[in-house]
Every structure is written in C-alpha cells, then in structure tokens.
Design a protein around this motif. Structure first.
Motif, short mmCIF file in Angstrom:
data_model
loop_
_atom_site.label_atom_id
_atom_site.label_comp_id
_atom_site.label_asym_id
_atom_site.label_seq_id
_atom_site.Cartn_x
_atom_site.Cartn_y
_atom_site.Cartn_z
N HIS A 11 0.86 -1.19 0.00
CA HIS A 11 0.00 0.00 0.00
C HIS A 11 0.89 1.23 0.00
N PHE A 12 0.39 2.31 -0.55
CA PHE A 12 1.17 3.54 -0.59
C PHE A 12 1.29 4.13 0.81
N THR A 13 2.53 4.44 1.19
CA THR A 13 2.77 5.18 2.44
C THR A 13 3.80 6.26 2.16
N ALA A 53 3.80 11.68 -5.52
CA ALA A 53 4.39 10.45 -6.03
C ALA A 53 3.78 10.17 -7.40
N SER A 55 3.28 7.03 -10.63
CA SER A 55 3.31 5.60 -10.90
C SER A 55 2.89 5.37 -12.35
N HIS A 60 3.30 0.43 -8.16
CA HIS A 60 4.66 0.83 -7.77
C HIS A 60 4.76 2.35 -7.86
N TRP A 61 5.22 2.98 -6.80
CA TRP A 61 5.23 4.45 -6.75
C TRP A 61 6.64 5.00 -6.64
N HIS A 63 8.56 8.23 -5.29
CA HIS A 63 8.36 9.43 -4.47
C HIS A 63 9.07 10.61 -5.11
N ALA A 304 -1.45 5.11 5.64
CA ALA A 304 -1.29 4.51 4.31
C ALA A 304 -2.54 4.85 3.52
N ARG A 492 8.28 -2.70 -2.04
CA ARG A 492 9.37 -1.93 -1.42
C ARG A 492 10.73 -2.55 -1.72
#
Ligand code: FRU
Length: 494
Positions: A11-13, A53, A55, A60-61, A63, A304, A492
């Motif tokens: 998840h995006f954080t 961010a 994607s 997949h991000w 930053h 998140a 990650r």
C-alpha cells in the motif's frame, strides 16, 4: 523500510512523517499522479503541504519532492488536479497544456483570530509533467464568502456546456460552481442539506458519471466524506446516485449509502483524465480515521492509502449501488497459489497455511451456511487470525444481525485510543452463498464481499504478525465451497 514494524508492503505510504487525504490525482502522459496532505516535519498533522508520487501502474510508486508548500495565504489543504487540454486558463499552451491543481488555502492566522473566511480556493500549475509547480499570481480564485468550512475543490470538465465544474464541501452540504477558464468561478447550486448523513462536517466531495453495468443508463455519482458521523463512528464516505445537468445534482433516493463500512477509508476521490479507451473510474482513500489517526502505533510515518479501487455501478434489486474492487493491476503482485478443496466445517478448524505469509496476502472464500444442523442454525462464520502473542482477530458474518464484523478487541490492547472501536460492523443481507476477498497487509485488512457490493477497510496493529489462520462457524455448520490464497509481493526495495 521494508522491515519496519507495521510498514505496509503493497500500500502507498509516505517514506516518513504524516500523511492524510489523497489529493490531485490525475493521469497525464503515462503517469498516474498521487499528491497527498503531508506534514514533512512531524508524524502528526500540522502545516499542510502536497506530497507527491507518480506511478505507471498504480501499484509501484516513485516518491517525488514536495509539490506545494504553504505560503502567506495559508496551508495547502485538499483539492484536485486536471489537465487543461484546451489551455482555457492560458497558463500553458495548447501544445503543452498545463496541469492545474485546484486546492484550498487554510489561513491559520485567520482561523486563530476567530474569523470565518480563512478557507479559499486557489490554483497552481505545472508545465513539466508535474515536476515543478507555480502558484497562480492572482490567488485565490474563489474567495471565501464568510463560511467557516469551505474547502476541498474537485474539478472536472463538462463537455455539454464547455465549462469546468467545481464541487466544493461547504459545512453540511456541497456547492457547485462553474468556470470557463478555471480562474473565475460562478455559483450554480447547492446539494445535501436535507440529504444523507449529517453527523459531522462534509469534506472531500467528488462527482462523476458512470454507466450502470450491463445497460446504457448513465448516472451521476456524488461521493461525500463526513467526519464524524460514519457508520462506525468517526470518518467515512457516503455516496449519492442521481442526475447532473452541468448546474445541479438531484439524488434518486434519500437513504444514506456508505462506500465502505470500515473505519479506515476516508477522503477518497477519483482520478481525473483517465484516457477514454481505459474508461475506468479509479479511487484511492486515506486508510485511517480522524478519531485515532494521530495516535496509531507506527513510528517514523503515519498512515497509508487504501489499494486503488475501481468503482462500478450495478443494479441491485430496485436500487443502483457502487461496487468497488481492487484494480486489475494488483494481480501482478499475487504469487504462490494455494487452493483448498471443498469442506464442511463446524466449530473452529485450523488451516494448514504452508508457505502462505499472513502479513501480506489475499484470501478468497466462498461460504455457504447450511440450513440447519444437529446443533441448530449457524449464527456466525468467518476467519480467525492469530499470532504467538495470543492476539486474535475475528472477521466474519453474523447471520442473526445480518452484519459483517471485524473484531479488533483482542489485538494490540496497548493501543488504547477509546475511539479505536474494537468491533466494527456493517449491514449486508446474505441470502445464500457469499464470496469474501480479504486482503491483509501488515496493519490493514480490506474485505470485499460479493465482488465489491460490500466493502470494509480497517487498520489493525498486531504486536507480532499473524501466523495462524482458522475458519470458524458458530453453532451450526458452513460449507467452504472455495478457498484460494495468494502471497502478495512487496513493492518496497529490500
Ligand atoms: C479531510 C480534511 C480536509 C482538509 C484536509 C486538511 O481529512 O479535513 O477537509 O482539506 O483534511 O488536512
């Protein structure tokens, strides 16, 4: 980062520090942008910036540096972004259309001085694919008319009138404005004073058209987040289905509908400018709740986002409802398939999970409660997650109350915010079989029932990861028609 306690794996954080609402989601030149309410100096809320961010697959991000900093007009509160394709604003050119962010200024001095007019709407633009941003020199573009809560503009292009439309949260209602150039806005209408839930202030609205699946009927959907006043207390998002003519919105029915029955999906809005050939309506929400967001036991960051979800409309008896499901791109993260055969179950039955990692997984079940058994009717069924600290998370369906529930009572008792409801419930009427998709990632559980007709998103903070899975059925028995599990790969770096 991968190893931090409670750090979500898919998840995006934010890399560090405080995050709340998703902002300015827009697709442009192959990139999905995600901005977010961000405080770069602290793990609690404070002077708001727009973190950023991008994607190419919504999974997949990358930053990027902070896009918008507070300035003399105020903090940068929530808002949206659009591609100004025709350069109506004149801030770019037709050849290089500007990305325009429309956000709320929150003037903290004004608020402290007890004024009412401290929130106004403003523009910033980018001519380099969102890498750098300039604020419009004549901000604000929509000054405050003397109303304390006046924020969270969501803007879209309405072809029939050749105008931009802005939907704005205004205390206990939304207001709709229109503009031909994003810079000058005219009031069109209001909606909501006598509609929907009113346990708190309205925030972060959205408005968009969708076709009802399997038909050519087009309806307009309005999302409105509300805080407090959600079905389980605190923050939640309601929605309305109806019609919009470029000026005003009318909802078909008066009953309150919830986008998500859990406690942790707030301020969700949808991406702008998804190409027509894709045509999906994609949402992401903030996976927390203002009742305890600033106290959750993560260390270097807080909050998140939900998994990005695709929204669709379906006809359900004599009603039209939103169904939400994880986006199809999420499939790329699934691995190690385990499929168990049909079983009849009563009481609690441990599952041999083999290589399944309960920290990062998707569990799919089809349950069929049995009419009656020698012990009587089944009253509840579902799953139990346990760890070596003897914490237990119970997730299932209660056939008597006709409610899904997620019981957090026996997990992380040390996190004792009194608003962190131990038992989160949501109404859903199951006639016979039911499909449950359960997505677990470190500190969250997302439940999607019957292909997204019922959704419940909750955070959960086990002191140690869950490592045991069982199924349960209280009193009577339940048949498990299908059970299929996947591990989910981390996004990650190792
Ligand atoms: C919703 C919200 C918005 C506001 C932002 C401030 O969570 O309160 O209404 O713009 O957060 O961070």
């Amino acid at each position: 980062m991968r190893k931090e306690k409670f750090r979500p794996q898919f998840h995006f954080t934010p890399q560090a520090n405080w995050m709340n609402d998703p902002n300015g989601m827009v697709y442009y030149e192959g990139e999905y942008h995600l901005f977010y309410q961000y405080h770069p100096q602290s793990t609690v809320w404070g002077p708001m910036h727009w973190g950023h961010a991008v994607s190419t697959d919504l999974i997949h991000w990358n930053h990027l540096p902070i896009a918008l900093y507070p300035d003399s007009l105020g903090y940068i509160f929530s808002g949206s972004a659009v591609v100004d394709w025709k350069n109506t604003s004149g801030l770019g050119t037709r050849e290089n259309p500007p990305l325009v962010a429309i956000y709320t200024y929150h003037n903290i001095e004004g608020e402290k001085a007890g004024r009412n007019d401290y929130q106004s709407q403003a523009l910033a633009f980018s001519l380099d694919k969102g890498r750098t941003w300039s604020k419009y020199e004549k901000n604000p573009v929509l000054p405050n008319p003397g109303i304390r809560d006046f924020r969270d503009p969501k803007v879209f292009w309405y072809n029939e009138t050749n105008k931009w439309v802005m939907i704005l949260a205004v205390q206990n209602r939304v207001q709709i404005y229109s503009s031909s150039n994003l810079k000058e806005w005219s009031f069109e209408s209001e909606f909501g004073v006598d509609r929907g839930a009113h346990g708190g202030v309205w925030e972060c609205p959205d408005l968009f058209p969708l076709e009802v699946e399997g038909s050519t009927i087009k309806k307009w959907v309005m999302l409105v987040s509300i805080n407090p006043g959600g079905p389980n207390g605190g923050s939640a998002t309601q929605y309305f289905i109806g019609d919009f003519d470029g000026k005003s919105f009318h909802s078909d029915v008066d009953t309150t509908k919830w986008l998500d029955w859990g406690m942790d999906n707030y301020a969700g809005v949808t991406w702008s400018d998804i190409p027509e050939e894709d045509g999906r309506r994609l949402l992401i929400g903030w996976m927390s709740n203002w009742q305890y967001a600033q106290e959750v036991p993560t260390e270097s960051w807080r909050s998140a986002m939900t998994l990005p979800r695709e929204l669709k409309l379906v006809q359900e008896k004599d009603d039209i409802i939103i169904v939400s499901n994880p986006i199809k791109e999420f499939e790329v993260l699934k691995e190690q398939h385990q499929k168990d055969s049909e079983t009849l179950l009563s009481g609690e039955v441990p599952i041999d999970i083999k290589e399944l990692d309960l920290k990062s997984c998707e569990l799919n079940f089809v349950f069929e409660p049995q009419e009656a058994s020698q012990n009587g009717h089944t009253t509840a069924y579902g799953i139990l997650l346990r760890n070596d600290k003897e914490e237990v998370l119970k997730l299932g369906y209660n056939m008597l109350s006709k409610k899904f529930f997620m019981d957090r009572t026996n997990v992380y008792k040390a996190f004792s915010n009194s608003h962190y409801l131990s038992l989160v419930t949501g109404d859903y009427d199951i006639q016979n079989q039911v499909k449950m998709k359960i997505i677990i990632d470190a500190a969250s559980i997302e439940l999607f029932v019957d292909d997204g007709k019922f959704v419940m998103t909750n955070t959960v903070f086990p002191q140690e990861p869950f490592n045991q899975l069982s199924l349960f059925s209280s009193l009577g028995s339940v048949k498990i028609l299908e059970a299929e599990f996947y591990n989910i790969k981390s996004i990650r770096a190792k």
